[in-house]
Scaffold this active site. Structure first.
Site, short mmCIF file in Angstrom:
data_model
loop_
_atom_site.label_atom_id
_atom_site.label_comp_id
_atom_site.label_asym_id
_atom_site.label_seq_id
_atom_site.Cartn_x
_atom_site.Cartn_y
_atom_site.Cartn_z
N LEU A 33 0.81 -1.23 0.00
CA LEU A 33 0.00 0.00 0.00
C LEU A 33 0.84 1.28 0.00
CD1 LEU A 33 -2.90 -1.11 2.42
CD2 LEU A 33 -2.82 -1.28 -0.08
N TYR A 141 13.92 4.75 -14.25
CA TYR A 141 12.79 3.83 -14.17
C TYR A 141 12.88 2.75 -15.26
CZ TYR A 141 8.08 2.29 -15.38
OH TYR A 141 6.99 1.53 -15.73
N1 LIG Z 1 0.82 3.48 -15.50
C1 LIG Z 1 1.46 3.28 -16.66
O1 LIG Z 1 1.23 3.99 -17.66
C2 LIG Z 1 2.44 2.14 -16.79
C3 LIG Z 1 3.04 1.91 -18.04
C4 LIG Z 1 3.94 0.85 -18.17
C5 LIG Z 1 4.22 0.02 -17.08
N2 LIG Z 1 3.64 0.27 -15.89
C6 LIG Z 1 3.94 -0.65 -14.77
O2 LIG Z 1 2.75 -1.18 -14.25
C7 LIG Z 1 2.88 -1.44 -12.86
C8 LIG Z 1 1.72 -0.83 -12.10
O3 LIG Z 1 1.66 0.56 -12.36
P1 LIG Z 1 0.51 1.46 -11.73
O4 LIG Z 1 0.36 2.65 -12.59
O5 LIG Z 1 -0.68 0.62 -11.43
O6 LIG Z 1 1.23 1.90 -10.38
P2 LIG Z 1 0.63 1.98 -8.90
O7 LIG Z 1 1.64 2.76 -8.13
O8 LIG Z 1 -0.77 2.44 -8.91
O9 LIG Z 1 0.66 0.45 -8.43
C9 LIG Z 1 1.78 -0.19 -7.90
C10 LIG Z 1 1.32 -1.02 -6.71
O10 LIG Z 1 2.44 -1.76 -6.20
C11 LIG Z 1 2.46 -1.61 -4.79
N3 LIG Z 1 3.86 -1.81 -4.37
C12 LIG Z 1 4.95 -1.05 -4.70
N4 LIG Z 1 6.05 -1.57 -4.15
C13 LIG Z 1 5.68 -2.68 -3.47
C14 LIG Z 1 6.36 -3.65 -2.71
N5 LIG Z 1 7.68 -3.58 -2.49
N6 LIG Z 1 5.66 -4.68 -2.17
C15 LIG Z 1 4.31 -4.78 -2.36
N7 LIG Z 1 3.61 -3.88 -3.06
C16 LIG Z 1 4.28 -2.84 -3.60
C17 LIG Z 1 1.90 -0.24 -4.52
O11 LIG Z 1 1.39 -0.07 -3.20
C18 LIG Z 1 0.79 -0.17 -5.56
O12 LIG Z 1 -0.42 -0.70 -5.08
C19 LIG Z 1 4.24 -0.88 -12.45
O13 LIG Z 1 5.14 -1.96 -12.34
C20 LIG Z 1 4.62 0.03 -13.60
O14 LIG Z 1 6.00 0.08 -13.78
C21 LIG Z 1 2.76 1.30 -15.70
O1 LIG Z 2 1.64 17.30 -16.46
C1 LIG Z 2 2.10 16.68 -17.44
C2 LIG Z 2 2.29 15.27 -17.39
C3 LIG Z 2 2.83 14.66 -18.51
N1 LIG Z 2 3.16 15.37 -19.61
C4 LIG Z 2 3.71 14.70 -20.80
O2 LIG Z 2 2.78 13.72 -21.22
C5 LIG Z 2 3.46 12.57 -21.74
C6 LIG Z 2 3.02 11.34 -20.98
O3 LIG Z 2 3.52 11.45 -19.65
P1 LIG Z 2 3.06 10.47 -18.47
O4 LIG Z 2 3.74 10.93 -17.22
O5 LIG Z 2 1.58 10.36 -18.45
O6 LIG Z 2 3.61 9.06 -18.94
P2 LIG Z 2 5.08 8.63 -19.35
O7 LIG Z 2 5.10 8.53 -20.86
O8 LIG Z 2 6.11 9.48 -18.73
O9 LIG Z 2 5.23 7.22 -18.67
C7 LIG Z 2 4.18 6.25 -18.63
O10 LIG Z 2 4.34 5.37 -19.68
C8 LIG Z 2 5.63 4.81 -19.75
C9 LIG Z 2 5.61 3.90 -20.94
O11 LIG Z 2 5.51 4.67 -22.12
C10 LIG Z 2 6.01 4.15 -18.42
O12 LIG Z 2 5.80 2.81 -18.36
C11 LIG Z 2 5.53 4.82 -17.16
O13 LIG Z 2 5.34 3.89 -16.08
C12 LIG Z 2 4.26 5.52 -17.30
O14 LIG Z 2 4.19 6.43 -16.22
C13 LIG Z 2 4.97 12.87 -21.56
O15 LIG Z 2 5.46 13.37 -22.76
C14 LIG Z 2 5.00 13.97 -20.50
O16 LIG Z 2 6.11 14.84 -20.62
C15 LIG Z 2 2.95 16.74 -19.67
O17 LIG Z 2 3.25 17.39 -20.67
N2 LIG Z 2 2.43 17.35 -18.57
#
Ligand SMILES: NC(=O)c1ccc[n+]([C@@H]2O[C@H](COP(=O)([O-])OP(=O)(O)OC[C@H]3O[C@@H](n4cnc5c(N)ncnc54)[C@H](O)[C@@H]3O)[C@@H](O)[C@H]2O)c1
Ligand SMILES: O=c1ccn([C@@H]2O[C@H](COP(=O)(O)OP(=O)(O)O[C@H]3O[C@H](CO)[C@H](O)[C@H](O)[C@H]3O)[C@@H](O)[C@H]2O)c(=O)[nH]1
Length: 326
Positions: A33, A141
């Protein structure tokens, strides 16, 4: 199937848990969490509060629950934060995964579906990006996620455990019920921030850079609906349980949208002017990321059902409007 979902209280994990349960699978969630929300874990899932980095805790859970495999979401995942606090990312993402894998091996759990990312590629050499393209992360990351992929592959070679690493592009949208959605605090992702402007929680959206080598100068991303992503994880776990070979698959829609295009789409969905301010670039951002998901379609039989960005924005908007009522 009986599946352990790490990070099942987070944004994507909670959607995967809902999808698994809706399809009749049994689900165990491990989450500490740190960024997740207990109330977003489906009531029919068995919840354990703890860290994947705690070997004793993880082996107790795995021995007790006897799962068919692990879907591994637990990680830190903010590009910007990773550039200012690399320790946090190396520590939780890599050390945590190392312990999880050791616990899986010691408890005889042989299947893992891993949450990887487009950030493993860095600046794309070809568009759309193929799984065989070079991986040169431009941020910490992405570097940790690539190392985690490789770690899983070395465990596979040493111990025979099988994996599917799913490199997702930009995840968006929410479950149609509106009960769960993207609830990061602080929020850094583009779509939820745009919608916080539309709902009045923020004054304006900062556009991070308009001098990239793209048509309007802002970064281009490939957005994928979180429910389509959840479905891909279930297909990947089924593929492994059926004896599929270890592999890596991209997940996206194969179409790119600039930051300005996303703001415009949100204006149309929300009917709000959404003021935008051009701001400096954010460190670590590649200019353009667009996926080829042909491999996932072929190997996993995955087809996105919600490819339209306006649908993703509309489902996220429903959640944002609910938050405003609370
Ligand atoms: N959101 C995106 O656009 C995106 C894109 C590509 C990959 N991912 C990957 O998807 C996964 C989930 O992303 P999300 O956006 O749901 O993030 P999130 O932060 O909402 O979810 C991550 C969850 O993992 C839990 N967590 C973190 N470290 C932990 C640990 N050591 N032990 C147990 N639980 C732990 C957190 O409490 C949380 O519930 C991540 O691995 C992220 O790298 C996300
Ligand atoms: O306030 C903001 C937030 C984001 N951006 C731009 O919007 C695009 C998307 O940004 P996000 O932060 O929404 O997403 P990222 O592309 O940085 O990253 C996301 O997608 C990635 C894969 O492409 C990773 O996996 C990562 O976990 C996930 O957060 C980027 O160009 C960022 O610079 C803005 O201009 N303003």
């Amino acid at each position: 199937m009986k599946v352990l979902v790490t990070g099942g209280a987070g944004y994507i994990g909670s959607h995967a848990v809902y999808a698994l349960i809706e399809q009749g699978h049994e689900v165990v969630v491990v989450d500490n969490l740190v960024t997740g929300h207990r109330q977003d874990v489906h009531k029919d899932a068995t919840f354990y509060h703890g860290s994947i980095a705690d070997y004793r805790f993880m082996t107790e859970v795995l021995r007790k629950e006897k799962v068919d495999g692990v879907i591994h979401f637990a990680a830190y995942s903010l590009v910007g934060e990773s550039m200012t606090n690399p320790y946090k990312y190396y520590d939780n993402n890599m050390s945590g995964t190392n312990v999880l894998l050791k616990a899986m091996v010691d408890c005889g759990v042989n299947n893992i579906v891993f949450s990887s990312t487009a950030a493993t590629y860095g600046e794309a050499q070809n568009i759309p990006i193929l799984e065989t393209d070079p991986t040169n992360p431009t941020n910490v990351y992405g570097e940790t996620k690539l190392a985690m992929e490789r770690m899983i592959n070395w465990y596979h070679k040493a111990h025979g455990a099988n994996y599917v690493s799913l490199r997702y592009f930009n995840v968006a949208g929410a479950h149609p019920s509106g009960v769960i959605g993207e609830k990061h605090d602080p929020e850094t992702h583009l779509i939820p921030i745009i919608l916080q402007v539309a709902s009045g929680r923020r004054e304006a959206i900062n556009v991070f850079g308009d001098d990239y080598d793209t048509a309007d100068g802002t970064c281009i991303r490939d957005y994928i609906h979180v429910c389509d992503l959840a479905e891909a994880h279930i297909l990947a776990m089924q593929y492994l349980v059926n004896g599929g070979a270890s592999t890596i698959c991209n997940l996206g829609n194969g179409e790119g949208f600039s930051v300005l295009e996303m703001i415009e789409a949100a204006r149309e969905v929300t009917k709000h002017p959404i003021p935008a301010i051009i701001s400096p670039r954010r460190a670590g951002d590649p200019a353009k990321l667009i996926a080829s998901s042909a491999k996932a379609q072929e190997i996993l039989g995955w087809t996105p059902k919600h490819p339209a960005v306006k649908d993703m924005i509309a489902s996220a908007w429903a959640v944002e409007k609910q938050k405003m009522k609370q």
